[in-house]
Design a protein around this motif. Structure first.
Motif, PDB file in Angstrom:
ATOM      1  N   PRO A   1     102.691 -11.517 -19.473  1.00  0.00           N
ATOM      2  CA  PRO A   1     101.424 -12.196 -19.024  1.00  0.00           C
ATOM      3  C   PRO A   1     100.595 -11.323 -18.161  1.00  0.00           C
ATOM      4  O   PRO A   1      99.570 -11.068 -18.313  1.00  0.00           O
ATOM      5  CB  PRO A   1     101.584 -13.306 -18.456  1.00  0.00           C
ATOM      6  N   TYR A   2     101.330 -10.564 -17.038  1.00  0.00           N
ATOM      7  CA  TYR A   2     100.667  -9.898 -15.977  1.00  0.00           C
ATOM      8  C   TYR A   2     100.259  -8.526 -16.946  1.00  0.00           C
ATOM      9  O   TYR A   2      99.039  -8.058 -16.678  1.00  0.00           O
ATOM     10  CB  TYR A   2     101.572  -9.358 -15.132  1.00  0.00           C
ATOM     11  N   ALA A   3     101.069  -7.877 -17.810  1.00  0.00           N
ATOM     12  CA  ALA A   3     100.486  -6.694 -18.503  1.00  0.00           C
ATOM     13  C   ALA A   3      99.111  -6.944 -19.251  1.00  0.00           C
ATOM     14  O   ALA A   3      98.412  -6.184 -19.391  1.00  0.00           O
ATOM     15  CB  ALA A   3     101.671  -6.167 -19.253  1.00  0.00           C
ATOM     16  N   MET A   4      99.339  -8.188 -19.994  1.00  0.00           N
ATOM     17  CA  MET A   4      98.085  -8.493 -20.823  1.00  0.00           C
ATOM     18  C   MET A   4      97.064  -8.784 -20.120  1.00  0.00           C
ATOM     19  O   MET A   4      95.898  -8.599 -20.429  1.00  0.00           O
ATOM     20  CB  MET A   4      98.594  -9.724 -21.743  1.00  0.00           C
ATOM     21  N   GLN A   6      96.083  -7.150 -17.096  1.00  0.00           N
ATOM     22  CA  GLN A   6      95.685  -5.727 -16.710  1.00  0.00           C
ATOM     23  C   GLN A   6      95.084  -4.956 -17.714  1.00  0.00           C
ATOM     24  O   GLN A   6      94.201  -4.397 -17.403  1.00  0.00           O
ATOM     25  CB  GLN A   6      96.830  -5.213 -16.127  1.00  0.00           C
ATOM     26  N   CYS A   7      95.678  -5.140 -18.989  1.00  0.00           N
ATOM     27  CA  CYS A   7      94.994  -4.140 -19.883  1.00  0.00           C
ATOM     28  C   CYS A   7      94.212  -4.837 -20.834  1.00  0.00           C
ATOM     29  O   CYS A   7      93.390  -4.238 -21.834  1.00  0.00           O
ATOM     30  CB  CYS A   7      95.975  -3.363 -20.701  1.00  0.00           C
ATOM     31  N   GLY A   8      94.100  -6.188 -20.889  1.00  0.00           N
ATOM     32  CA  GLY A   8      92.964  -6.914 -21.748  1.00  0.00           C
ATOM     33  C   GLY A   8      93.814  -7.484 -22.878  1.00  0.00           C
ATOM     34  O   GLY A   8      94.694  -7.007 -23.505  1.00  0.00           O
ATOM     35  N   TRP A   9      93.435  -8.319 -23.907  1.00  0.00           N
ATOM     36  CA  TRP A   9      93.834  -8.861 -25.091  1.00  0.00           C
ATOM     37  C   TRP A   9      93.890  -7.960 -25.999  1.00  0.00           C
ATOM     38  O   TRP A   9      95.032  -7.782 -26.680  1.00  0.00           O
ATOM     39  CB  TRP A   9      92.884  -9.896 -25.351  1.00  0.00           C
ATOM     40  N   LEU A  10      92.847  -7.250 -26.413  1.00  0.00           N
ATOM     41  CA  LEU A  10      92.999  -6.013 -27.704  1.00  0.00           C
ATOM     42  C   LEU A  10      94.181  -4.964 -27.242  1.00  0.00           C
ATOM     43  O   LEU A  10      94.882  -4.518 -28.067  1.00  0.00           O
ATOM     44  CB  LEU A  10      91.720  -5.580 -27.696  1.00  0.00           C
ATOM     45  N   ALA A  11      93.767  -4.603 -26.139  1.00  0.00           N
ATOM     46  CA  ALA A  11      94.699  -3.183 -25.905  1.00  0.00           C
ATOM     47  C   ALA A  11      96.012  -3.750 -25.531  1.00  0.00           C
ATOM     48  O   ALA A  11      97.192  -2.971 -25.922  1.00  0.00           O
ATOM     49  CB  ALA A  11      94.147  -2.728 -24.642  1.00  0.00           C
ATOM     50  N   GLY A  12      96.430  -5.215 -25.202  1.00  0.00           N
ATOM     51  CA  GLY A  12      97.720  -5.688 -24.895  1.00  0.00           C
ATOM     52  C   GLY A  12      98.596  -5.952 -26.337  1.00  0.00           C
ATOM     53  O   GLY A  12      99.503  -5.504 -26.472  1.00  0.00           O
ATOM     54  N   VAL A  13      97.695  -6.272 -27.250  1.00  0.00           N
ATOM     55  CA  VAL A  13      98.334  -6.506 -28.565  1.00  0.00           C
ATOM     56  C   VAL A  13      98.688  -5.216 -29.447  1.00  0.00           C
ATOM     57  O   VAL A  13      99.653  -4.991 -29.724  1.00  0.00           O
ATOM     58  CB  VAL A  13      97.260  -7.370 -29.544  1.00  0.00           C
ATOM     59  N   PHE A  14      97.506  -4.218 -29.052  1.00  0.00           N
ATOM     60  CA  PHE A  14      97.853  -3.083 -29.827  1.00  0.00           C
ATOM     61  C   PHE A  14      99.071  -2.232 -29.167  1.00  0.00           C
ATOM     62  O   PHE A  14      99.818  -1.716 -29.730  1.00  0.00           O
ATOM     63  CB  PHE A  14      96.643  -2.245 -29.389  1.00  0.00           C
TER      64      PHE A  14
END
Length: 147
Positions: A1-4, A6-14
């Motif tokens: 959750p914290y990483a998502m 910090q980097c946003g939904w699109l970048a996190g999923v990528f």
């Protein structure tokens, strides 16, 4: 959750997808290398690919990882079992006693096994205990939150 976050939904999923793809690729490479050279355990495959020093480094890393997991389990057991037995926050001495007893009865015999294949029963028991714990928290947690 914290990483998502910090980097946003699109970048996190990528990034998660990229890591999953790379993990899949490296596991396939390890298995293929082991089959190609008749090395059917991780240490022998690493030794064949990286040499004797690679095997030593791998064995040391695996030992440190296992030791860290064991310490984590001991801390969790000391915190949770001590709280259950005491009915509140246990003192440091009570927590140390719980960790000592649990380590002597449960962890030490598992550490002394020569063949790690025998850990399958304890792993199954651990998963079963996790399921029971989650069920207890989900079932009893709302009752504790709303007295």
């Amino acid at each position: 959750p914290y990483a998502m976050k910090q980097c946003g939904w699109l970048a996190g999923v990528f990034l998660i997808s990229l890591i999953a793809l790379l993990t899949n690729l490296t596991v396939r490479m390890l298995v293929e290398s082991g089959v190609r050279h008749n090395n059917f355990d991780y240490e022998s495959t690493v030794e064949h690919v990286l040499g004797r020093s690679g095997r030593v480094i791998t064995m040391a890393s695996m030992a440190m990882f296992a030791f860290g997991a064991m310490v984590t389990y001991a801390v969790i057991i000391g915190d949770t079992v001590g709280t259950l037995v005491h009915g509140g926050d246990p003192t440091a001495g009570e927590r140390a006693w719980v960790v000592f007893v649990f380590s002597t009865i449960a962890i030490l015999p598992l550490c002394l096994l020569r063949d790690m294949a025998h850990l399958s029963w304890s792993s199954s028991a651990s998963i079963f205990a996790d399921v029971i714990l989650v069920a207890l928290v989900v079932g009893l947690g709302p009752q504790e939150a709303n007295p």
